[in-house]
Motif scaffolding. Structure first.
Motif, PDB file in Angstrom:
ATOM      1  N   ARG A  26      -4.060  -2.627  -5.438  1.00 28.09           N
ATOM      2  CA  ARG A  26      -2.712  -3.212  -5.463  1.00 28.09           C
ATOM      3  C   ARG A  26      -2.560  -4.251  -4.353  1.00 28.09           C
ATOM      4  O   ARG A  26      -1.918  -5.281  -4.535  1.00 28.09           O
ATOM      5  N   CYS A  79      -3.950   2.672 -12.685  1.00 21.71           N
ATOM      6  CA  CYS A  79      -4.464   1.459 -12.015  1.00 21.71           C
ATOM      7  C   CYS A  79      -5.651   0.872 -12.769  1.00 21.71           C
ATOM      8  O   CYS A  79      -5.785  -0.338 -12.893  1.00 21.71           O
ATOM      9  N   TYR A 130       2.365   2.063  -8.561  1.00 22.67           N
ATOM     10  CA  TYR A 130       1.583   2.692  -7.500  1.00 22.67           C
ATOM     11  C   TYR A 130       0.558   3.636  -8.114  1.00 22.67           C
ATOM     12  O   TYR A 130       0.785   4.210  -9.178  1.00 22.67           O
ATOM     13  N   CYS A 188       0.834  -1.207   0.000  1.00 22.45           N
ATOM     14  CA  CYS A 188       0.000   0.000   0.000  1.00 22.45           C
ATOM     15  C   CYS A 188       0.865   1.251   0.000  1.00 22.45           C
ATOM     16  O   CYS A 188       1.618   1.494   0.941  1.00 22.45           O
ATOM     17  N   PHE A 189       0.729   2.059  -1.054  1.00 20.22           N
ATOM     18  CA  PHE A 189       1.579   3.250  -1.130  1.00 20.22           C
ATOM     19  C   PHE A 189       1.236   4.234  -0.017  1.00 20.22           C
ATOM     20  O   PHE A 189       2.087   5.000   0.425  1.00 20.22           O
ATOM     21  N   THR A 218       4.672   9.815  -3.324  1.00 19.04           N
ATOM     22  CA  THR A 218       5.066   8.524  -3.902  1.00 19.04           C
ATOM     23  C   THR A 218       5.353   8.677  -5.392  1.00 19.04           C
ATOM     24  O   THR A 218       6.403   8.260  -5.891  1.00 19.04           O
TER      25      THR A 218
END
Lengths: 226, 467
Positions: free
Chosen positions: B126, B344, B380, B73-74, B404
């Protein structure tokens, strides 16, 4: 006592264990809902099957998933724990002697020495799994008493089994009974606790694999990527 | 207080109601009312009984509490490894607790749940790739948002977004007249440079129907012109529908399930009415997820497919380049280090990672394309996904989340980021504004127009004479 534990109690244990596991699997499949889950179950079967199999296999094969490759230490603990947990009860010569006596059948067995090594390795990995729970903040925050109880339920048959085998304290009979009781508790616990992941791991992984296979990239040969 | 004037359990479905809500600047009264909003526990329990089925209940139950999801998990990583950002903790302490209590939760619980559902998860999915049990917490957060919405606990901007869709069938107040007018205006604007260029509205039996994101007619009409130019270059027989052109669905971010269904059906009705051979959507990951990936399920299509083959814009671009419909001038290829932002929604959750790299192969001089790390399905989130970009109350958290992507981009050494997703594009724009790292970012369309070899017969006559 021994006769009872390895007779009616064992039968009852097996009925609860196998019946419970089947019930969990059936309950899971019956509760799937194509619209809520957003997965077209029953359609695109080639993609679904491929996705499901890949999803399971990559997590069973050594370092088969990116997550395992990123966490080799935990991977080794996890696999050592599960290999001992699954192989020893099935291929232990002492268990197969009972099978032979009762049903006239017996599986291939490994030597007691191998069983000892696998059991001890499993217990050592369990110790490290517990230490990891305590040491890492990201695991500690998730951990509850229930998690420790399940580790205890799962390791107790192995601890008592080894104590019995090496006749610690000279009281073979006591440890034998303790071993049988803890073993039966373990099996009965499977359907009623999160040890049900013994079957639900496969169901859940297959379902996610189907999701990715059918709608999240399967048709492009991608999706769940390892 | 049971129900507020603005904050209540009833979605906005009238223009007056929407204007009034918009008038509550920043949602000041809205959030004040929310702090006293009561939970309808019976209704919540009934919804859980009906919709929380074996998949979610199994996921919540068998979670081994192993913590392997943490590093996936970012938001956990970027928030200094805060244990409260571990995906499993986030879902267990919200949805898990709600299910265990059978909906018997109070206002304070729902306020905390709302904050976690919209500011601590972007539904990037993710974590689902890193869980040994295959537990996809992003999916559960999407579901949790629906439960929150049904109880009136939803960020102000997303209640507005849901109202926009219910009233205008678009995420912004763009009416049919606005949309058709914008198409006509954009076609006219291009006549000097692109004589004969058309934006055909409601053409039946076309080869392609184009759908987009309402921000294109509302704020970036040149995007529609660029689409038209590229279809003009490739000679497509294409159209846009006068109704059903909006492909996004903020209701999905908001958790407004009935409006998700209505929105998807609106687009599908256009497909059925105009019968195009295929549909192409814009460069928006969210739009693709709403209408193509999840849309069929909202609309009740059993095979999980839209009424006609529905391409993401990158699929159409790759095909046009592959078949030579668009030819790139080698002299105009990108000759500086350039990286690509994997969205994503259409990379991890739709599988187009290789197709976009095929496009980059045409557009970038060999040796200049630099991959982000991690990339492709493992990339990410941009930092602004799942509605995070649009919620003012969580701006501070969103800006932290952008670090990030900033660091991923800095690590490539590139000053140019190709980002064919509106949400990622916005996040990258905002991170440049916030952190000033000196980067540029672009959709595919302007790059393609700049680099394409224009067929002789499409050039303006004056220009030919001058030459």
């Amino acid at each position: 006592m021994y006769e009872f534990l390895t007779g009616p109690a064992l039968w009852l244990t097996f009925i609860i264990f196998f019946g419970g596991v089947v019930w969990r699997a059936v309950w899971y499949v019956r509760g799937l809902d194509w619209q809520m889950d957003r997965v077209a179950y029953g359609y695109h079967n080639d993609l679904a099957i491929k996705g499901a199999l890949k999803s399971i296999l990559h997590w069973l094969l050594p370092f088969g998933s990116r997550c395992w490759r990123l966490k080799p230490g935990f991977y080794l603990l996890f696999f050592t724990f599960h290999i001992g947990l699954l192989l020893v009860p099935v291929f232990l010569i002492a268990h197969n002697v009972i099978l032979q006596e009762r049903f006239g059948i017996s599986l291939w067995t490994f030597s007691p020495r191998v069983a000892d090594v696998l059991s001890i390795a499993m217990l050592v990995s369990a110790v490290f799994i517990v230490l990891r729970r305590i040491a890492l903040p990201e695991v500690r925050i998730l951990t509850t008493f229930y998690d420790y109880l399940l580790i205890l339920i799962s390791t107790a048959p192995f601890i008592t089994g080894l104590l019995c085998r090496f006749q610690v304290g000279g009281d073979y009979h006591f440890w034998l009974l303790a071993h049988i009781i803890t073993g039966e508790i373990w099996l009965i616990a499977v359907p009623f606790t999160k040890l049900s992941h013994a079957i639900l791991f496969f169901m859940s992984r297959a379902q996610l694999g189907m999701d990715y296979g059918i709608k999240r990239g399967g048709k492009y040969g991608r999706g769940l990527a390892w | 207080m049971p129900e507020g004037v603005f904050c209540n359990k009833t979605p906005v479905s009238t223009e007056e109601g929407l204007l009034a809500l918009l008038g509550d600047k920043g949602g000041r009264q809205y959030y004040d009312e929310m702090s006293r909003l009561e939970v309808n526990k019976e209704a919540l329990k009934a919804t859980l009984d009906k919709t929380c089925k074996s998949r979610f209940r199994t996921w919540l139950e068998i979670c081994a509490h192993c913590g392997l999801c943490a590093d996936s998990c970012f938001l956990y990583l970027v928030n200094d490894r805060d244990p409260e950002q571990v995906p499993s903790f986030k879902i267990q302490s919200t949805l898990g607790e709600m299910v265990r209590r059978k909906g018997d939760v109070d206002n304070a619980f729902m306020l905390r749940t709302m904050e976690i559902a919209w500011s601590k998860c972007t539904c990037c999915n993710r974590c689902g790739m890193y869980c040994p049990h295959g537990i996809d917490m992003g999916i559960m957060f999407g579901y949790l948002r629906g439960l929150c919405f049904s109880q009136g606990f939803v960020p102000w901007e997303l209640k507005i977004g849901s109202g926009m869709h219910r009233i205008y069938k678009a995420q912004m107040n763009v009416t049919t007249e606005d949309w058709v007018g914008t198409c006509e205006w954009m076609a006219e604007e291009q006549q000097d440079e692109w004589p004969g260029l058309e934006i055909p509205v409601d053409l039946e039996d076309a080869d392609l129907m184009y759908t987009c994101n309402a921000r294109e007619p509302k704020h970036y009409p040149e995007d529609i012109a660029e689409v038209a130019i590229l279809f003009h270059i490739t000679g497509e027989k294409w159209t846009v529908p006068s109704e059903g052109w909006e492909q996004t669905c903020l209701t999905l971010f908001a958790g407004d399930w009935p409006a998700c269904k209505a929105q998807t059906e609106n687009v599908y009705a256009a497909i059925e009415r105009l019968r195009p051979k295929r549909v192409v959507g814009t460069e928006c990951g969210h739009a693709h997820r709403c209408t193509v990936v999840e849309g069929p399920y909202w609309a009740g299509r059993r095979d999980g497919l839209p009424p006609a083959p529905y391409l993401h814009y990158t699929e159409w671009v790759a095909e046009a380049l592959r078949t030579g419909k668009i030819k790139i001038d080698p002299a105009k290829r990108i000759k500086e280090p350039v990286t690509y932002q994997d969205s994503c929604n259409y990379i991890r959750n739709y599988g187009l990672s290789e197709i976009v790299r095929e496009i980059m192969g045409y557009l970038v001089e060999p040796g200049y394309f630099v991959e982000m790390w991690p990339n492709k399905e493992h990339n990410y989130c941009c930092g602004g996904g799942g509605g995070f970009n649009g919620v003012g109350m969580y701006r501070k958290q969103r800006n932290k989340a952008l670090l990030t992507k900033r660091d991923q981009i800095l690590a490539t050494g590139c000053k140019l980021v190709v980002s064919p997703c509106h949400n990622c594009w916005d996040a990258i724009r905002d991170l440049e504004e916030e952190y000033e790292i000196g980067i540029r970012w672009s959709f595919l369309k302007p790059l393609l127009i700049k680099m394409a070899i224009i067929p002789e017969h499409l050039l303006p006559k004056e220009e030919e004479e001058e030459e």
